[in-house]
Motif scaffolding. Sequence first.
Motif, PDB file in Angstrom:
ATOM      1  N   GLN A 284       0.896  -1.202   0.047  1.00 26.67           N
ATOM      2  CA  GLN A 284       0.032  -0.043  -0.017  1.00 26.67           C
ATOM      3  C   GLN A 284       0.935   1.355   0.002  1.00 26.67           C
ATOM      4  O   GLN A 284       0.594   2.292  -0.874  1.00 26.67           O
ATOM      5  CB  GLN A 284      -0.924   0.088   1.238  1.00 26.67           C
ATOM      6  N   GLU A 288       1.304  -0.082  -4.719  1.00 32.98           N
ATOM      7  CA  GLU A 288       1.080  -1.063  -5.261  1.00 32.98           C
ATOM      8  C   GLU A 288      -0.403  -1.828  -4.862  1.00 32.98           C
ATOM      9  O   GLU A 288      -0.652  -2.384  -3.871  1.00 32.98           O
ATOM     10  CB  GLU A 288       1.846  -2.247  -5.265  1.00 32.98           C
ATOM     11  N   VAL A 289      -1.480  -1.372  -5.829  1.00 35.00           N
ATOM     12  CA  VAL A 289      -2.624  -1.496  -5.057  1.00 35.00           C
ATOM     13  C   VAL A 289      -3.113  -3.037  -5.480  1.00 35.00           C
ATOM     14  O   VAL A 289      -4.014  -3.842  -4.879  1.00 35.00           O
ATOM     15  CB  VAL A 289      -3.747  -0.908  -5.852  1.00 35.00           C
ATOM     16  N   ARG A 290      -2.368  -3.829  -6.346  1.00 38.71           N
ATOM     17  CA  ARG A 290      -2.785  -5.343  -6.676  1.00 38.71           C
ATOM     18  C   ARG A 290      -2.068  -5.856  -5.887  1.00 38.71           C
ATOM     19  O   ARG A 290      -0.748  -6.382  -6.042  1.00 38.71           O
ATOM     20  CB  ARG A 290      -2.726  -5.455  -8.111  1.00 38.71           C
TER      21      ARG A 290
END
Length: 364
Positions: A284, A288-290
């Motif tokens: 986070q 990097e949201v994935r």
Amino acid sequence: MAAPHAATAKDKVNGEPIVIGQSAPFSGPSAQLGTDFNRGARVYFQSVNDNGGVHGRKIELHAKDDAYDPRQTAKNTTEFLEDGRLVALFGYVGTTTSMAALPLVNAAHVPFFAPASGAEMFRHPMNRNVFNVRASYQDEADYIVDQLTVTGIKNIAVFHQHDAYGEAGLDAMTKALTKRGSKVHASATVERHSTEVAASAKSLLAAKPGAVVLVSTYGSAAALIKEMRQAGYGGQFVSMSYVGGNALADALGHAGVGVIISEVVPFPWGESTPLQREYGKAMQKAGEVRLSFGSMEGYLAAKTLVEGLRRAGPDVTRSRLIAALETLSNWDAGGPRISFSHDSRIGSRFVEMTMIGTGGRFVH
């Protein structure tokens, strides 16, 4: 190409970077596997660098694309080894590609850390240069067969890639079933980089297996599942971890519901262990949201390597790193326990199951 660099111990202590090399697929049909692993590793290395590095030295991860082509892997490895600063090779993705690097690794006596392969050849006989963080395909196969047996599923078929990875997975499944008084009910193959699965689907449908275990990359695995389901197959699909759970879910879309995947790292979206919470916060913070199983594997591999670098001291060399990693005995990575020794390079045997649910979400 970077020229070999001879530095004194004082130079290194005063901040010369620690150079790590990674060859992985960042393009082509297996690109998501390399990209995810690299993303998780970079997030961890960056968090270490942001906090002063290791003994005051920043970590530099030099990555080269091999497009899942072993010839390019060998070329990339040769180029890495021309840099005299290189301390370790790290996170190579694939069995066949890692095999291509192995002769160069052995000649250079360089640590080959956390290859994303469960093949036995990287474990037995023990190679002093190779450090495995993930469980083996045999560990996965034993777990898969036990879980299918508990649910009453019999007649287990195997769909495998026609290369060293696929053969390693098929061999693991054969051994797992033989140990339990059974055998592979049917098998079918697919060529590397191909999604031509019509003939394989037809032969597997004719065999009427209770389950099909997938030992291939996500493109061909998804193609087979779709083909067989469109033909009315209602049995269970189970994939080994190397497929890349997120990549397979993406490729399948709504057809992915109910597909089971064995995993060799903790559930990326969980919060029950320190590693899971740490990984989620670090991703986070890095924007990097994935989250993914692949990036979790890269993150855990990087964290383990850094522990070895710390133990190796300020003037780390390839041989000192190998010796330092051998001292990781039941080391707590924040939930998972990693163990290496002078006689073992099998860091973990952790395996668990996940299932693709609605909307591509994973059920744990």
